[in-house]
Enzyme design. Structure first.
Site, PDB file in Angstrom:
ATOM      1  N   LYS A   1       0.841  -1.201   0.000  1.00 26.48           N
ATOM      2  CA  LYS A   1       0.000   0.000   0.000  1.00 26.48           C
ATOM      3  C   LYS A   1       0.874   1.248   0.000  1.00 26.48           C
ATOM      4  O   LYS A   1       2.073   1.182   0.252  1.00 26.48           O
ATOM      5  CB  LYS A   1      -0.923  -0.008   1.218  1.00 26.48           C
ATOM      6  CG  LYS A   1      -0.202   0.014   2.561  1.00 26.48           C
ATOM      7  CD  LYS A   1      -1.191  -0.072   3.703  1.00 26.48           C
ATOM      8  CE  LYS A   1      -0.456  -0.070   5.055  1.00 26.48           C
ATOM      9  NZ  LYS A   1      -1.408  -0.101   6.188  1.00 26.48           N
TER      10      LYS A   1
ATOM     11  N   TYR B   1      11.732  31.780   1.434  1.00 28.31           N
ATOM     12  CA  TYR B   1      10.520  32.394   1.980  1.00 28.31           C
ATOM     13  C   TYR B   1      10.676  32.749   3.454  1.00 28.31           C
ATOM     14  O   TYR B   1      11.295  32.016   4.228  1.00 28.31           O
ATOM     15  CB  TYR B   1       9.333  31.428   1.856  1.00 28.31           C
ATOM     16  CG  TYR B   1       8.795  31.247   0.459  1.00 28.31           C
ATOM     17  CD1 TYR B   1       8.228  32.309  -0.240  1.00 28.31           C
ATOM     18  CD2 TYR B   1       8.827  30.000  -0.153  1.00 28.31           C
ATOM     19  CE1 TYR B   1       7.715  32.132  -1.522  1.00 28.31           C
ATOM     20  CE2 TYR B   1       8.316  29.808  -1.427  1.00 28.31           C
ATOM     21  CZ  TYR B   1       7.765  30.882  -2.104  1.00 28.31           C
ATOM     22  OH  TYR B   1       7.259  30.699  -3.364  1.00 28.31           O
TER      23      TYR B   1
END
Length: 377
Positions: A37, A271
């Site tokens: 998964k 940033y």
């Protein structure tokens, strides 16, 4: 796939080694369901599944329909179980693609059976029993035995398996895990007393395989579900310290330096003014960001490996790019940077990154984006 300047490197020899470790622990006649998964925990579901099947896996386990359909397109005959919840609306796709579904209620079983009969087919299902995780499943009691009888009587279903999930088998003290197995075994015995049997009986995840196969708690089990251990990680730090089984790292996150620039003293990098240059700073820009799975919180917190040297990751990680400080580092544009992976190259591994972020390596590797190419070595 188009090449990018960042990628996930997957060590196929380590995948094979870790699967062999599973085989060396579980009973010789046991079936193994390789859990793939979340894109095989970041390793790439198709290639990882191919390797596990070559090494002897009998079944593949996923969490959702889209994962199962991707596998089915490559492995038309391999048994695939969706371990997670399957909405009723998915019934026709489950049936048409010969997938196995987890079921925990009579109501859903009836819907699945009706849809299968309309297609003149039978849908394989595994019954989920809740023995103490309290997530999904039937309670192991007399009422559930009656429910199971009704489910088994549905003509559109083939009830091929029954299973539970251990919630705490990676703990140092195994009391809860053993109590779960005690409840599961007692329930299986009650079912056997009423001549109710199943082709597959499973409970052990990686933690169970690594710590509970030396007792008799698994006496009724014939299918085992390794997950995280296949990708080189122990389910907990306690298990890593105490477990004799050697697992090998599979996944490394890598990127190339796409530009090197000199930034003068007194500037902010990236940033939000999170890194201030208190000296002239040589900055390497990598085409890798948090949308790729490099957590934003790692900025200013880790060192990465470049040519067997350690360099700090600086500023905030951007969505698609990040920065490393290259002062006193021998590096050039195009050089490879290891964000995490094989410790032999001085890099952090995913468990160390996870510890820094107060999480687990499952999250660190399974959130690596599909937009990153997987490079198999």
């Amino acid at each position: 796939m188009l090449k990018r300047a960042s990628f996930v490197e997957v060590n196929t020899a380590s995948l094979r080694h870790n699967f062999s470790a599973v085989k060396s622990i579980v009973p010789k006649d046991a079936h193994i369901m390789a859990v793939v998964k979340a894109n095989a925990y970041g390793a790439g579901a198709i290639k990882a599944s191919e390797i596990f099947l070559q090494e002897g896996a009998n079944y593949l386990g996923v969490a959702a329909l889209d994962e199962a359909l991707e596998l089915r397109s490559h492995f038309p005959k391999t048994p695939i179980l969706i371990l997670g919840y399957s909405p009723n609306a998915n019934a026709s796709m489950l049936i048409d693609n010969d997938l196995s579904a987890m079921v925990f209620s009579l109501e859903q079983a009836e819907v699945f059976s009706q849809m299968a009969l309309k297609s003149q087919k039978r849908l394989k299902v595994h019954l989920k029993i809740d023995t103490g995780m309290h997530r999904l499943g039937l309670e192991p009691n007399f009422k559930s035995i009656e429910t199971i009888k009704k489910i088994r009587a549905l003509k559109g279903l083939e009830v091929e398996g029954i299973f539970t999930h251990l919630s705490n088998a990676d703990a140092k003290i195994k009391t809860h895990a053993k109590n779960q197995m005690k409840a599961f075994n007692a329930f299986l015995e009650q079912l056997l007393d009423q001549k109710i049997e199943f082709q597959y009986r499973h409970a052990y995840n990686s933690a169970g395989i690594l710590s509970l196969c030396n007792g008799n708690e698994n006496r009724f089990l014939n299918l085992y579900r390794p997950g995280i251990m296949l990708y080189g990680f122990y389910p907990s730090n306690e298990m890593k310290e105490s477990c004799p089984t050697i697992l090998k790292n599979v996944i490394s996150l890598k990127a190339q330096i796409v530009q090197i620039r000199s930034v003068k003293k007194g500037e902010f990098i990236g940033y939000g003014e999170h890194f201030y240059t208190n000296e002239e700073t040589l900055v390497g820009v990598l085409a890798l960001g948090y949308a790729d799975g490099l957590m934003r919180a790692l900025g200013n917190r880790i060192q990465v490996a470049i040519n067997n040297q350690l360099a700090p990751l600086i500023g905030k990680v951007c969505m698609d790019q990040c920065f490393v400080k290259l002062n006193n580092i021998q590096a050039k544009e195009g050089d490879e940077v290891i964000l995490f992976g094989d410790k032999s190259a001085k890099a952090n591994d995913a468990s160390e990154i996870a510890a820094l972020l107060n999480t687990i390596p499952y999250e660190t590797i399974s959130t690596l984006s599909k937009r990153l190419e997987r490079v198999y070595i």
